[in-house]
Design a protein around this motif. Structure first.
Motif, mmCIF file in Angstrom:
data_model
loop_
_atom_site.group_PDB
_atom_site.id
_atom_site.type_symbol
_atom_site.label_atom_id
_atom_site.label_comp_id
_atom_site.label_asym_id
_atom_site.label_seq_id
_atom_site.Cartn_x
_atom_site.Cartn_y
_atom_site.Cartn_z
ATOM 1 N N ARG A 1 -6.578 -0.719 -0.482
ATOM 2 C CA ARG A 1 -6.810 -1.303 -1.819
ATOM 3 C C ARG A 1 -7.055 -2.805 -1.723
ATOM 4 O O ARG A 1 -7.882 -3.362 -2.450
ATOM 5 C CB ARG A 1 -5.594 -1.070 -2.713
ATOM 6 N N MET B 1 0.023 6.927 -8.747
ATOM 7 C CA MET B 1 0.740 7.855 -9.607
ATOM 8 C C MET B 1 0.352 7.663 -11.063
ATOM 9 O O MET B 1 0.727 8.410 -11.930
ATOM 10 C CB MET B 1 2.247 7.653 -9.430
ATOM 11 N N ILE B 2 -0.401 6.579 -11.269
ATOM 12 C CA ILE B 2 -0.733 6.209 -12.643
ATOM 13 C C ILE B 2 -2.240 6.315 -12.800
ATOM 14 O O ILE B 2 -2.977 5.935 -11.899
ATOM 15 C CB ILE B 2 -0.308 4.750 -12.883
ATOM 16 N N PRO B 3 -2.705 6.802 -13.935
ATOM 17 C CA PRO B 3 -4.155 6.837 -14.132
ATOM 18 C C PRO B 3 -4.741 5.428 -14.089
ATOM 19 O O PRO B 3 -4.049 4.451 -14.394
ATOM 20 C CB PRO B 3 -4.325 7.426 -15.536
ATOM 21 N N GLU B 4 -5.975 5.337 -13.675
ATOM 22 C CA GLU B 4 -6.628 4.033 -13.612
ATOM 23 C C GLU B 4 -6.656 3.411 -15.016
ATOM 24 O O GLU B 4 -6.688 4.134 -16.020
ATOM 25 C CB GLU B 4 -8.066 4.187 -13.108
ATOM 26 N N PRO B 5 -6.662 2.076 -15.087
ATOM 27 C CA PRO B 5 -6.709 1.435 -16.393
ATOM 28 C C PRO B 5 -7.911 1.941 -17.200
ATOM 29 O O PRO B 5 -8.997 2.086 -16.658
ATOM 30 C CB PRO B 5 -6.894 -0.052 -16.057
ATOM 31 N N ASP C 1 -6.851 6.587 -19.615
ATOM 32 C CA ASP C 1 -5.960 7.459 -20.388
ATOM 33 C C ASP C 1 -6.215 7.363 -21.887
ATOM 34 O O ASP C 1 -7.106 6.642 -22.325
ATOM 35 C CB ASP C 1 -4.491 7.131 -20.084
#
Lengths: 471, 368
Positions: free
Chosen positions: A436, A464-468, A471
């Motif tokens: 990254r 673990m989190i959707p990309e900015p 969502d």
């Protein structure tokens, strides 16, 4: 218009090479891994480098920066067919700042030329790889190069205050500077050792170190590697950090002696080269301490270089090791593992056993003071199956070093040679984070792709989190 | 709903508000790096801003950070591993610098962190990128950062570097984390390179700092204050005496380091070392309290806010910066000044570790 046409329009025909024979030369370094180039260019200015990067990007061709090709890990050898940007001519007039003890030099400046250029000011550039007469400062930055005197002074990164760099998008940025602790994130620090994957460094602000008023250089001989290694640990345990603490095993000493005719103790199982620098009052005392400790640990002889000529000869012997080794067989494979100093004896013992088990010939030369070992496996690549055998042995040696708390490379870099072993040292999450970071500098992956990190290091599923915005 | 979830996640880690800390809905003291990562993952997923806290010594530095969660390193306070013979130590961020150095000193070793740390923690000093006076001899703290564990802004627990005094395997995350002011996440563990402490310590008061710098060979520090200049030495007795002879002056045994500056407003000038002399003359003329590190280029000052503007101009013209250490809370003064070149790269690197921008959001120059 082809890429070569565009580059010729930019630099003229003389500084763009595309003949297959020329490319064969440019697409390799001093190591064992070959590569493939589309063209090689010789820019002379930062702006030309930037224009080359933009042109290559437009053609969808990756860009690999290269110095004089003294690297041994394939850091400047293209993994995919690439445009080679040869940096040797990027060396505008230096700006030497005596009062701040630093200088802006070109990426194409040779390492030793920098020290020679500031010698009359009583200063030098501390990193001193064995290839110092031939390697470029830009290459030193790319690999975070080391050298014997990095024991006390640290590797290249501790001597780089700033840099001018062409980014993946062909822009020019200046990172760091002569003032301490520039505000913001320390991008300068992370660019050093990034093997040209984060940008192409065109000018470098090097820190200059005061020359020592006095130097003492000692050569100690031992009947066993174990005794020599115990001396290394005891010297440092005694509170001395010598300028250098180098070890060579008997096969290395024999090879070097034949090469340099240095009157070296070819009968010793191990030779330790120690150097202390500072004021006269300090170096005499430290030299005496090293001699005492050496004798306590079983040194069979201790020789103190009587004058500068003898000192130069001893260092020439040490720094000729790789060249000397090259004369014993057509090919060699360099290991560059680092281990905790306290694990040195066990790891080296194990490495000799691996050499025996794989039936390969090996010479050992190492920066003992900082646990950086260089088992050099010498062989003839023309022998069928030999290259595979050597690589298998080398990989086994790296596994042993890592298992002892060590790592893959202390100064030569990851390059192509060690890239696929990175998962011995780092978890997939660690490698993903590094990928990254790389993407932040070079989102399209045009700068030296396939280096430092193994393929597939970027694992989107670790986010673990959707990309900015997703969502 | 969100609060209940966070309270459940942070069960056993919730603490009372910390005196002096800014207001935040939750104060959380993780016990492990994994705890910190889990809470950051939750915060990132839900857009909750997290501010990190050690002992509060450097909290006035950087842009002000609004926070929903205050994450303190109070319980991350172990010395994890000390390899005396390898000269390395692994510590958690909440360990006090003073405690660490006192422990190391028992084996005549030092991490060479700031000499007068007060209650500062290792994590705070590393995150703020601070070095001690002895950096003239031993280099900055970042050059001793061998390994870092970081709970990233988006809740991954990552490691960079290694517990080795020499290592170039992979990108240099330990240096990147140094001075990152929590913008990438919480540093949950560091491995530091140590130096052996020489047997003797002494000082020489000198008339002319510039001349002393030329005469001495790699001293520990050369500090000039309003009352004069002092050369700091260490080594064997013979070595120290030889140094004193070179610079010409009487040896004073031991080391007496400048005490922290007092006053509402403190800043640090960071300039090329060759500019120190001129700035010192200017500070004397303006009757500003200062502590200048010759050869390094760092000058700590206690000044009136209205004097800072001019000094910042002077520092920036020289290619440096004036960084605010503290100003009275009612005063709005840009803590960093001119942002660095390559600000877009800075922004993207922050995003690589903290894509939702929840870790000390906006604290760096350019509001990064």
């Amino acid at each position: 218009m082809t890429l070569v046409d565009d580059l010729q329009a930019l630099l003229g025909p003389d500084r763009v090479h595309s003949h297959p024979l020329e490319l064969l030369v440019y697409a390799k370094d001093s190591g064992v891994t070959p590569g493939e180039a589309v063209a090689a260019v010789l820019p002379e200015t930062t702006q030309e480098v930037a224009a080359c990067v933009r042109t290559a990007a437009r053609h969808g061709v990756p860009v690999v920066a290269r110095g004089t090709g003294t690297g041994l890990a394939g850091g400047a050898v293209p993994d995919l067919p690439a445009l080679l940007v040869v940096m040797t001519r990027v060396d505008p007039p230096w700006e030497i700042h005596r009062g701040s003890r630093c200088a802006w030099v070109g990426a194409g400046a040779l390492n030793l030329d920098v020290s020679r250029g500031v010698e009359e000011l009583g200063l030098h550039f501390a990193p001193d790889p064995s290839s110092e007469a031939a390697c470029t400062v830009g290459g030193n930055v790319g690999t975070n190069a080391g050298g014997p005197h990095c024991l006390a002074e640290g590797t290249t990164v501790a001597h780089i205050l700033g840099m001018e760099m062409v980014t993946a998008s062909g822009e020019v940025v200046v990172l760091g500077g002569a003032a301490p602790d520039p505000v913001g994130l320390d991008l300068r620090g992370v660019v050093v050792g990034s093997e040209g994957t984060l940008g192409i460094v065109t000018r470098v602000l090097v820190k200059l170190t005061e020359n020592a008023p006095a130097v003492r250089t000692l050569l100690l001989t031992f009947d066993s590697i174990r005794d020599a290694a115990a001396t290394v640990s005891s010297v440092i345990g005694d509170g001395i950090v010598p300028a250098a603490l180098e070890m060579m095993d008997q096969p290395t000493v024999i090879a070097v002696d034949a090469f340099t005719r240095g009157d070296l103790p070819v009968g010793a199982a191990a030779v330790l080269l120690a150097e202390v620098v500072g004021l006269d009052a300090a170096v005499d005392e430290e030299a005496r301490t090293i001699e005492r400790i050496g004798r306590e640990q079983g040194a069979t002889s201790v020789r103190v270089a009587a004058d500068e000529a003898e000192r130069t000869l001893l260092w020439k012997a040490r720094k000729s090791a790789f060249g000397a080794v090259a004369q014993t067989a057509p090919d060699y494979f360099l290991n560059d593992a680092v281990v905790p100093r306290t694990a040195l004896v066990d790891v080296v013992t194990e490495i000799y056993a691996i050499g025996d088990r794989f039936g390969v010939k090996m010479l050992n030369v190492f920066h003992a003071g900082d646990g950086n070992i260089h088992p050099l496996v010498v062989y003839d690549a023309r022998e069928p199956g030999m290259t595979d055998q050597v690589r298998a042995a080398a990989e086994e040696m790296m596994r042993v070093a890592v298992a002892a708390g060590g790592s893959l490379t202390g100064e030569h870099g990851v390059g192509l040679l060690r890239r696929d072993l990175m998962d011995l040292v780092f978890t997939p999450i660690d490698l993903d984070a590094q990928a990254r970071l790389r993407d932040a500098f070079d989102p399209d992956g045009i700068l030296n792709p396939g280096k430092v990190l193994p393929r597939g290091a970027r694992c989107n599923d670790f986010g673990m989190i959707p990309e900015p915005g997703g969502d | 709903m969100l609060k209940q979830e966070l309270a459940r996640l942070a069960r056993g880690l919730l603490a009372d508000p910390i005196p002096g800390a800014p207001e935040a809905e939750f104060t959380i003291t993780p016990d492990t790096g994994e705890d910190a990562a889990a809470i950051l993952a939750f915060a990132s997923g839900n857009g909750l801003r997290v501010r990190f806290w050690g002992a509060g010594n450097h909290q006035a530095m950087g842009n002000s950070v609004p926070a929903d969660i205050l994450m303190a390193t109070t319980r991350l306070d172990s010395i994890v591993d000390w390899q005396v013979e390898d000269l390395t130590v692994v510590v958690e961020p909440g360990v006090a610098v003073a405690d660490l150095e006192a422990g190391l000193q028992q084996q005549n070793q030092a991490a060479v962190l700031p000499e007068v740390p007060g209650t500062a923690t290792v994590g705070g000093v590393v995150a703020a990128g601070l070095s001690g006076w002895r950096r003239l001899r031993y280099g900055p703290t970042r050059d001793r950062m061998l390994e870092v564990r970081l709970a990233t802004g988006d809740g991954r627990l990552i490691r960079g570097g290694g517990r080795l005094v020499k290592n170039v395997t992979g990108y240099d995350l330990p240096r990147l984390a140094t001075g990152s002011f929590g913008s990438l996440g919480l540093i949950t563990e560091v491995c530091l390179k140590l130096w052996p402490l020489p047997p003797e310590h002494a000082m020489v008061h000198v008339e002319d700092a510039e001349q002393a710098r030329k005469a001495a060979y790699r001293p520990l520090a050369l500090i000039e204050t309003n009352t004069g200049a002092t050369l700091y030495l260490s080594g064997s007795r013979e070595e120290i005496e030889a140094q004193a002879e070179r610079v010409g002056g009487d040896l004073v045994p031991g080391h007496c380091w400048p005490q922290p500056l007092v006053g509402d407003t403190e800043a640090v000038l960071r300039v090329p070392p060759s500019d120190v002399g001129e700035l010192v003359a200017r500070l004397r003329e303006a009757d500003i309290d200062f502590q200048a590190a010759h050869g390094v280029g760092e000058i700590r000052i206690a000044a009136e806010v209205d004097q800072l503007v001019e000094l910042r101009h002077a520092a920036e013209r020289a290619g440096g910066a004036l960084v605010i250490v503290r100003v009275p809370p009612e005063i709005d003064f840009d803590p960093w000044g001119k942002p660095p070149d390559g600000i877009e790269l800075q922004r993207r690197v922050k995003q690589a570790f903290d894509p939702r921008g929840v870790a000390n959001p906006g604290i760096l120059p350019g509001g990064i």
